[in-house]
Design an enzyme around this catalytic site. Structure first.
Site, mmCIF file in Angstrom:
data_model
loop_
_atom_site.group_PDB
_atom_site.id
_atom_site.type_symbol
_atom_site.label_atom_id
_atom_site.label_comp_id
_atom_site.label_asym_id
_atom_site.label_seq_id
_atom_site.Cartn_x
_atom_site.Cartn_y
_atom_site.Cartn_z
ATOM 1 C CG HIS A 156 -12.451 -80.200 16.281
ATOM 2 N ND1 HIS A 156 -11.807 -80.784 17.347
ATOM 3 C CD2 HIS A 156 -12.407 -81.096 15.284
ATOM 4 C CE1 HIS A 156 -11.392 -81.982 17.002
ATOM 5 N NE2 HIS A 156 -11.750 -82.195 15.747
ATOM 6 C CB CYS A 157 -8.379 -77.589 12.856
ATOM 7 S SG CYS A 157 -7.732 -77.568 11.186
ATOM 8 C CB ILE A 158 -11.564 -81.590 9.998
ATOM 9 C CG1 ILE A 158 -11.863 -83.053 9.836
ATOM 10 C CG2 ILE A 158 -11.290 -80.931 8.686
ATOM 11 C CD1 ILE A 158 -13.158 -83.328 9.188
ATOM 12 C CB VAL A 161 -7.349 -85.135 14.370
ATOM 13 C CG1 VAL A 161 -8.348 -86.038 15.061
ATOM 14 C CG2 VAL A 161 -7.182 -85.558 12.948
ATOM 15 C CG ASN A 162 -5.745 -80.967 19.190
ATOM 16 O OD1 ASN A 162 -6.640 -80.960 20.023
ATOM 17 N ND2 ASN A 162 -4.467 -80.849 19.514
#
Length: 183
Positions: A156-158, A161-162
């Site tokens: 989950h890549c901050i 946001v996905n």
């Protein structure tokens, strides 16, 4: 009393929206520095400097369009989810049984999703997600931030946001490749 640290993961979504604004700010500062500050002075000088400045502006805008396109594709594209009522197909079961004929004899009905056979080869069986209440296909993981199961989930890549998964991994790598000239 058990403490679940994953309940704090919902706060990462809010932080992620701030990261999108930070990415937009970094791109805006880079745009100002390259187009206005550096190449603007080159265009005003004229001659060969003007040609060099114009060439840099054309290349910069082409890379910027590709960068923004790949970034928005990562942010807004569904990373790949397990379809409702997913079940392993009969052909997959038959294929597994034909390549490993002793598989059905060696796996206990109450075995975990990962079982060890007598020949030492680990085989995955479809699991079940207790959070989503659906069957999980192989290489599918539940994201505690998005609250969904994602196919071939990388992370989950901050910054976007996905989740980075099966359907948006290509755009994520393209974004990473195109971002390096901007830093």
């Amino acid at each position: 009393m058990q403490i679940n640290v994953f309940t704090l993961c919902s706060g990462l979504k809010f932080l992620g929206y701030l990261m999108i604004l930070l990415v937009a700010a970094i791109i805006a500062v880079s745009y100002y520095a390259v187009v206005v500050f550096i190449c603007g002075n080159q265009l005003l000088r004229g001659g060969l400097h003007s040609f060099f400045g114009f060439s840099v502006i054309i290349i910069f805008h082409a890379l910027l369009i590709l960068l923004l396109w790949s970034y928005f594709r990562v942010v807004f594209k569904n990373p790949g989810t397990v379809p409702e009522n997913w079940k392993p197909s009969v052909e997959e079961d038959n294929l597994q049984a034909s390549t490993h004929p002793t598989h059905s004899d060696q796996v206990a009905p109450d075995a975990s999703p990962s079982t060890q056979s007598l020949d030492g080869i680990e085989r995955r069986q479809p699991g079940y997600c207790t959070h989503c209440q659906i069957g999980k296909s192989p290489r599918c993981h539940h994201c505690s931030v998005c609250q969904r199961c994602v196919l071939k989930m990388d992370h989950h890549c901050i910054w976007v946001v996905n989740c980075v998964g099966a359907q948006n991994y290509k755009f994520f790598l393209l974004f990473l490749f195109l971002i390096w000239p901007f830093h």
